[in-house]
Design a protein around this motif. Sequence first.
Motif, PDB file in Angstrom:
ATOM      1  N   ASP A  56      48.211  20.977 -81.965  1.00 12.55           N
ATOM      2  CA  ASP A  56      48.598  21.505 -80.654  1.00 12.55           C
ATOM      3  C   ASP A  56      49.277  22.856 -80.889  1.00 12.55           C
ATOM      4  O   ASP A  56      50.410  22.923 -81.367  1.00 12.55           O
ATOM      5  CB  ASP A  56      49.564  20.500 -79.997  1.00 12.55           C
ATOM      6  CG  ASP A  56      49.946  20.923 -78.595  1.00 12.55           C
ATOM      7  OD1 ASP A  56      49.891  22.142 -78.301  1.00 12.55           O
ATOM      8  OD2 ASP A  56      50.319  20.039 -77.809  1.00 12.55           O
ATOM      9  N   LEU A  57      48.561  23.924 -80.550  1.00 11.16           N
ATOM     10  CA  LEU A  57      49.084  25.257 -80.859  1.00 11.16           C
ATOM     11  C   LEU A  57      50.350  25.575 -80.067  1.00 11.16           C
ATOM     12  O   LEU A  57      51.233  26.279 -80.551  1.00 11.16           O
ATOM     13  CB  LEU A  57      48.015  26.332 -80.606  1.00 11.16           C
ATOM     14  CG  LEU A  57      48.346  27.707 -81.155  1.00 11.16           C
ATOM     15  CD1 LEU A  57      48.446  27.694 -82.667  1.00 11.16           C
ATOM     16  CD2 LEU A  57      47.309  28.733 -80.732  1.00 11.16           C
ATOM     17  N   SER A  58      50.455  25.012 -78.859  1.00 14.92           N
ATOM     18  CA  SER A  58      51.662  25.310 -78.074  1.00 14.92           C
ATOM     19  C   SER A  58      52.894  24.724 -78.755  1.00 14.92           C
ATOM     20  O   SER A  58      53.981  25.290 -78.682  1.00 14.92           O
ATOM     21  CB  SER A  58      51.518  24.805 -76.635  1.00 14.92           C
ATOM     22  OG  SER A  58      51.473  23.401 -76.630  1.00 14.92           O
ATOM     23  N   LYS A  59      52.716  23.596 -79.448  1.00 15.74           N
ATOM     24  CA  LYS A  59      53.871  23.041 -80.176  1.00 15.74           C
ATOM     25  C   LYS A  59      54.225  23.920 -81.372  1.00 15.74           C
ATOM     26  O   LYS A  59      55.394  24.102 -81.693  1.00 15.74           O
ATOM     27  CB  LYS A  59      53.552  21.629 -80.676  1.00 15.74           C
ATOM     28  CG  LYS A  59      53.625  20.585 -79.585  1.00 15.74           C
ATOM     29  CD  LYS A  59      53.660  19.197 -80.194  1.00 15.74           C
ATOM     30  CE  LYS A  59      53.488  18.161 -79.109  1.00 15.74           C
ATOM     31  NZ  LYS A  59      52.802  16.968 -79.594  1.00 15.74           N
ATOM     32  N   HIS A  90      45.246  26.249 -77.024  1.00  9.09           N
ATOM     33  CA  HIS A  90      45.069  27.450 -77.847  1.00  9.09           C
ATOM     34  C   HIS A  90      45.431  28.718 -77.095  1.00  9.09           C
ATOM     35  O   HIS A  90      45.434  29.806 -77.667  1.00  9.09           O
ATOM     36  CB  HIS A  90      43.622  27.540 -78.351  1.00  9.09           C
ATOM     37  CG  HIS A  90      42.635  27.196 -77.294  1.00  9.09           C
ATOM     38  ND1 HIS A  90      42.466  27.948 -76.167  1.00  9.09           N
ATOM     39  CD2 HIS A  90      41.795  26.138 -77.181  1.00  9.09           C
ATOM     40  CE1 HIS A  90      41.540  27.373 -75.408  1.00  9.09           C
ATOM     41  NE2 HIS A  90      41.117  26.270 -75.994  1.00  9.09           N
ATOM     42  N   GLY A  91      45.673  28.593 -75.797  1.00  9.18           N
ATOM     43  CA  GLY A  91      46.139  29.754 -75.042  1.00  9.18           C
ATOM     44  C   GLY A  91      45.026  30.659 -74.531  1.00  9.18           C
ATOM     45  O   GLY A  91      45.296  31.629 -73.822  1.00  9.18           O
ATOM     46  N   ILE A  92      43.782  30.365 -74.859  1.00 11.07           N
ATOM     47  CA  ILE A  92      42.697  31.215 -74.347  1.00 11.07           C
ATOM     48  C   ILE A  92      42.307  30.703 -72.964  1.00 11.07           C
ATOM     49  O   ILE A  92      42.066  29.501 -72.776  1.00 11.07           O
ATOM     50  CB  ILE A  92      41.478  31.202 -75.292  1.00 11.07           C
ATOM     51  CG1 ILE A  92      41.899  31.703 -76.679  1.00 11.07           C
ATOM     52  CG2 ILE A  92      40.333  32.039 -74.727  1.00 11.07           C
ATOM     53  CD1 ILE A  92      40.783  31.741 -77.697  1.00 11.07           C
ATOM     54  N   ASP A  93      42.248  31.638 -72.035  1.00 14.86           N
ATOM     55  CA  ASP A  93      41.880  31.312 -70.658  1.00 14.86           C
ATOM     56  C   ASP A  93      40.523  30.591 -70.643  1.00 14.86           C
ATOM     57  O   ASP A  93      39.550  31.073 -71.233  1.00 14.86           O
ATOM     58  CB  ASP A  93      41.797  32.645 -69.893  1.00 14.86           C
ATOM     59  CG  ASP A  93      41.612  32.427 -68.400  1.00 14.86           C
ATOM     60  OD1 ASP A  93      41.129  31.342 -68.005  1.00 14.86           O
ATOM     61  OD2 ASP A  93      41.943  33.362 -67.651  1.00 14.86           O
ATOM     62  N   LEU A  94      40.486  29.457 -69.967  1.00 15.70           N
ATOM     63  CA  LEU A  94      39.248  28.667 -69.997  1.00 15.70           C
ATOM     64  C   LEU A  94      38.063  29.407 -69.384  1.00 15.70           C
ATOM     65  O   LEU A  94      36.910  29.159 -69.741  1.00 15.70           O
ATOM     66  CB  LEU A  94      39.459  27.316 -69.292  1.00 15.70           C
ATOM     67  CG  LEU A  94      40.484  26.395 -69.979  1.00 15.70           C
ATOM     68  CD1 LEU A  94      40.595  25.073 -69.239  1.00 15.70           C
ATOM     69  CD2 LEU A  94      40.127  26.171 -71.449  1.00 15.70           C
ATOM     70  N   ASN A  95      38.363  30.345 -68.475  1.00 13.34           N
ATOM     71  CA  ASN A  95      37.262  31.150 -67.903  1.00 13.34           C
ATOM     72  C   ASN A  95      36.552  31.957 -68.984  1.00 13.34           C
ATOM     73  O   ASN A  95      35.341  32.173 -68.913  1.00 13.34           O
ATOM     74  CB  ASN A  95      37.802  32.148 -66.873  1.00 13.34           C
ATOM     75  CG  ASN A  95      38.138  31.442 -65.590  1.00 13.34           C
ATOM     76  OD1 ASN A  95      37.437  30.500 -65.203  1.00 13.34           O
ATOM     77  ND2 ASN A  95      39.214  31.858 -64.958  1.00 13.34           N
ATOM     78  N   VAL A  96      37.331  32.426 -69.942  1.00 13.29           N
ATOM     79  CA  VAL A  96      36.738  33.230 -71.024  1.00 13.29           C
ATOM     80  C   VAL A  96      35.753  32.358 -71.812  1.00 13.29           C
ATOM     81  O   VAL A  96      34.634  32.780 -72.141  1.00 13.29           O
ATOM     82  CB  VAL A  96      37.851  33.805 -71.937  1.00 13.29           C
ATOM     83  CG1 VAL A  96      37.264  34.473 -73.161  1.00 13.29           C
ATOM     84  CG2 VAL A  96      38.725  34.767 -71.163  1.00 13.29           C
ATOM     85  N   LEU A  97      36.159  31.127 -72.091  1.00 16.94           N
ATOM     86  CA  LEU A  97      35.269  30.219 -72.831  1.00 16.94           C
ATOM     87  C   LEU A  97      34.048  29.854 -71.992  1.00 16.94           C
ATOM     88  O   LEU A  97      32.912  29.854 -72.477  1.00 16.94           O
ATOM     89  CB  LEU A  97      36.024  28.940 -73.228  1.00 16.94           C
ATOM     90  CG  LEU A  97      37.296  29.106 -74.072  1.00 16.94           C
ATOM     91  CD1 LEU A  97      37.849  27.737 -74.469  1.00 16.94           C
ATOM     92  CD2 LEU A  97      37.033  29.926 -75.320  1.00 16.94           C
ATOM     93  N   GLU A  98      34.296  29.572 -70.722  1.00 18.47           N
ATOM     94  CA  GLU A  98      33.180  29.185 -69.846  1.00 18.47           C
ATOM     95  C   GLU A  98      32.182  30.318 -69.671  1.00 18.47           C
ATOM     96  O   GLU A  98      30.969  30.100 -69.700  1.00 18.47           O
ATOM     97  CB  GLU A  98      33.710  28.756 -68.472  1.00 18.47           C
ATOM     98  CG  GLU A  98      34.117  27.297 -68.469  1.00 18.47           C
ATOM     99  CD  GLU A  98      34.934  26.916 -67.245  1.00 18.47           C
ATOM    100  OE1 GLU A  98      34.842  27.589 -66.203  1.00 18.47           O
ATOM    101  OE2 GLU A  98      35.688  25.918 -67.368  1.00 18.47           O
ATOM    102  N   ASN A  99      32.713  31.528 -69.487  1.00 19.69           N
ATOM    103  CA  ASN A  99      31.808  32.673 -69.323  1.00 19.69           C
ATOM    104  C   ASN A  99      30.946  32.877 -70.562  1.00 19.69           C
ATOM    105  O   ASN A  99      29.755  33.155 -70.476  1.00 19.69           O
ATOM    106  CB  ASN A  99      32.606  33.961 -69.068  1.00 19.69           C
ATOM    107  CG  ASN A  99      33.236  33.962 -67.696  1.00 19.69           C
ATOM    108  OD1 ASN A  99      32.853  33.170 -66.826  1.00 19.69           O
ATOM    109  ND2 ASN A  99      34.217  34.823 -67.488  1.00 19.69           N
TER     110      ASN A  99
END
Length: 364
Positions: A56-59, A90-99
């Motif tokens: 868990d990267l946020s931890k 991981h902090g990457i916006d899910l829209n970026v992954l979806e796009n």
Amino acid sequence: MAPVPSFPVKVGHIDDVQELNKAKLITVPERFVRDMADRPKLTANISSSSDIPIIDLSKLMEGDKDERFSEVMQLKTACEEWGFFQVLNHGIDLNVLENMEKVAKDFFMLPLHEKQKYPMAPGTVQGYGQAFVFSENQKLDWCNMFALGVEPPCIRNPKLWPSNPANFREILEIYSREIRELCKILLKYIAVSLGLKGEVFEEMFRVAVQAVRMNYYPPCSRPDLVLGLSPHSDGSALTVLQHGKDSSVGLQILKDQTWLPVQPIPNALVINIGDTLEVLTNGKYKSVEHRAVTHKEKDRLSIVTFYAPSYEIELGPMPELVDEKNPCRYRRYNHGEYSKHYVTNKLQGKRTLEFAKIQPNNSN
Ligand code: OGA
Ligand code: NI
């Protein structure tokens, strides 16, 4: 994704697997049929206790002192014992992954002649086609690849960046920027987990090389006979893999001589240690062999980023990780030379790392 091989390569005719799938053949062409020993066993029913570790990267980044410590310890175990983990938050916006997923999928769904405007020349690794094929009798993977060098700009081949889908280039730029930041963050915590200072890899790597490979595995009528992707370890320092949302399970890692499937967690990214980190850590962190299998009805998409040092640098095991109990297992070499060696040889388990081993016959 280094330079083109300097030798002529004759690969024969390579069928496009999406076209083969469309043709609804009952038999699979011979060039895809694996030798008995290499065929996947598709019956494995693995309990969740054997799933790869989760970080868990946020931890790691924002937890309290105890949480951070415990997460660093988990990262260390993941790298030592698995070489693979999934990263959550991981902090990457899910829209970026979806796009990114959408444009990659849209690209593969284009008619063949459109994709062939970006051909992967025989023996090279950028463009659309099958990489790592060097002879006419080599078995082929049930996979279409589309691979591009991204950073630094000198490794880009702009002719291969497609204009269709229209927003592909822009989305890949944004995606690559985000994944690059993630790699830097992960490498920082990996350094910390080794007891080293956080910036050690960033400073050593100079301007890191980043390449992306999209792998599309159409369904296969005989998944028991073929492989989606031959067993290999990655030549990178770190690899980041994104699974398509409705994709079949297909990635498998070799653990204790058994192929274990990686069960994707929604919105998580799969990270693995590449050969370069194995060498730098003198084998403490493992670059684990993996492969992909196919599915009878479902297709699968993966978007894979390779993050590696500049071709210019020389590397070898870090002195901090070499001592009497852990004698030096790899020689020093130029990373560009290793990359060239990697891309000019077929994928064959961990064979390419023999390049760096001090005792090539030493079992690993
Ligand atoms: C790769 C890789 C696995 C997958 O591209 O190096 O290991 O599941 N891909 O597509
Ligand atoms: Ni790989």
